[in-house]
Design a protein around this motif. Sequence first.
Motif, short mmCIF file in Angstrom:
data_model
loop_
_atom_site.label_atom_id
_atom_site.label_comp_id
_atom_site.label_asym_id
_atom_site.label_seq_id
_atom_site.Cartn_x
_atom_site.Cartn_y
_atom_site.Cartn_z
N PHE A 23 22.64 -43.62 -5.54
CA PHE A 23 21.93 -44.04 -4.34
C PHE A 23 22.51 -45.33 -3.75
CE2 PHE A 23 18.24 -46.06 -2.20
CZ PHE A 23 17.94 -45.06 -1.28
N CYS A 39 16.72 -38.61 -13.13
CA CYS A 39 16.65 -38.53 -11.67
C CYS A 39 17.59 -37.43 -11.18
CB CYS A 39 17.03 -39.87 -11.04
SG CYS A 39 15.79 -41.16 -11.27
N THR A 41 17.49 -35.75 -8.54
CA THR A 41 17.72 -35.89 -7.11
C THR A 41 18.17 -37.32 -6.83
OG1 THR A 41 15.97 -34.29 -6.65
CG2 THR A 41 16.67 -35.71 -4.82
N ILE A 42 19.30 -37.48 -6.16
CA ILE A 42 19.82 -38.82 -5.86
C ILE A 42 18.81 -39.58 -5.02
CG2 ILE A 42 21.64 -40.10 -4.66
CD1 ILE A 42 23.55 -37.84 -5.53
N GLY A 43 18.49 -40.81 -5.45
CA GLY A 43 17.54 -41.65 -4.73
C GLY A 43 16.10 -41.48 -5.19
N GLN A 44 15.87 -40.63 -6.15
CA GLN A 44 14.53 -40.37 -6.66
C GLN A 44 13.90 -41.64 -7.25
OE1 GLN A 44 14.48 -36.97 -9.25
NE2 GLN A 44 12.47 -37.46 -10.09
N GLU A 45 12.59 -41.77 -7.10
CA GLU A 45 11.85 -42.88 -7.70
C GLU A 45 11.22 -42.40 -9.00
OE1 GLU A 45 7.67 -44.81 -6.64
OE2 GLU A 45 9.23 -45.43 -5.22
N THR A 65 21.43 -42.29 -10.92
CA THR A 65 21.22 -41.81 -9.55
C THR A 65 19.84 -42.16 -8.98
OG1 THR A 65 20.54 -39.66 -10.39
CG2 THR A 65 22.86 -39.91 -9.77
N CYS A 66 19.02 -42.86 -9.75
CA CYS A 66 17.68 -43.23 -9.27
C CYS A 66 17.77 -44.23 -8.12
CB CYS A 66 16.86 -43.86 -10.39
SG CYS A 66 16.50 -42.77 -11.77
N GLY A 67 16.84 -44.13 -7.19
CA GLY A 67 16.76 -45.07 -6.08
C GLY A 67 15.86 -46.25 -6.40
#
Length: 133
Positions: A23, A39, A41-45, A65-67
């Motif tokens: 992210f 995570c 999904t890229i940007g996932q919280e 890849t966490c946001g």
Amino acid sequence: MIELFLLSLSLISCKSQTGVTGFFGQDCTPSQGDFPQACPTIGQEIRNSNALKKIECKHNFDCCTCGKMICGPDCLELVCNGDSGCYGVRDIEIRGSLSSGAVINCNGDISCMNTGIYGINIAKILCSGDNSC
């Protein structure tokens, strides 16, 4: 007494082959045989569950890849166990308990490199992985 601080861990950026971009633009390409799961999904919280009171990035590149990562209130621990486990995540909040505080545990190689961590009531910061902090 509540203590506030801003911790920004930053070392030399590592560049490798193209693949998965995190992210924040960091290289999150896992090695063959690594299957990051935290995570997908890229940007996932991600947040800690109330029962565990911690966030665990157990596998290599697991949280890369966490946001955003949020642990607390009453967080006990952020565990960046896998190599590059939390690498490059610049939005991490740790709110430790008033009684014992939280532990930031960076024991994977480059596991906390280039992270941005905001912490309240932090008891310890452990950096046992190579270039982890």
